[in-house]
Design a protein around this motif. Structure first.
Motif: not given
Length: 140
Positions: A100-107
């Motif tokens: 959750a955190s990696y994808d949300q951070s990339v976005e």
């Protein structure tokens, strides 16, 4: 004069030294072969999800991965490092925090801050590392 039985020698000290490395390496390879297909599905799902779906997918992937991979992961990681502690299902929390955190951070870094690819990856990995630690350390 009877025949002498061949003498068997005890295991050499080299084998006793190398045996844990061989067992750990074999366990790691088996775990990777079993977990890789599940991890691939998790990554395919995360590419088209929102934050809540990513967290749910991370929880499910961690639970499935822990159930499938724990028998191989146990000799590789847990037994040498912390043989006195009870086995814990920390993979569920770790995968939820990571996914959750990696994808949300990339976005966020890509869309809101308009950073380049390298800065986006470094920033997202940093944020993800924090959340991985925050989610899995209570189990450690």
């Amino acid at each position: 004069m009877g025949e002498e039985k061949p003498k068997t020698s005890p295991p050499t000290s080299v084998w006793l030294t190398v045996k844990p490395l061989v067992n750990g390496g074999a366990s790691g390879m088996l775990a990777t072969c079993v977990i890789q297909p599940i991890d691939m599905i998790k990554e395919k799902i995360q590419l088209a999800s929102t934050l809540n779906q990513k967290a749910l997918c991370g929880l499910n992937a961690g639970a499935i991965g822990a159930c499938v991979g724990s028998p191989s992961d146990l000799p590789l990681i847990r037994m040498p490092a912390d043989a006195t502690l009870p086995a814990a299902q920390r993979a569920v929390a770790l995968n939820m925090g990571m996914l959750a955190s990696y994808d949300q951070s990339v976005e966020f870094f890509r869309n809101s801050l308009d950073l380049g690819e390298a800065a986006t990856v470094v920033g997202a990995r940093t944020v993800s590392g924090f959340f991985i630690s925050a989610c899995s350390l209570p189990f450690d």
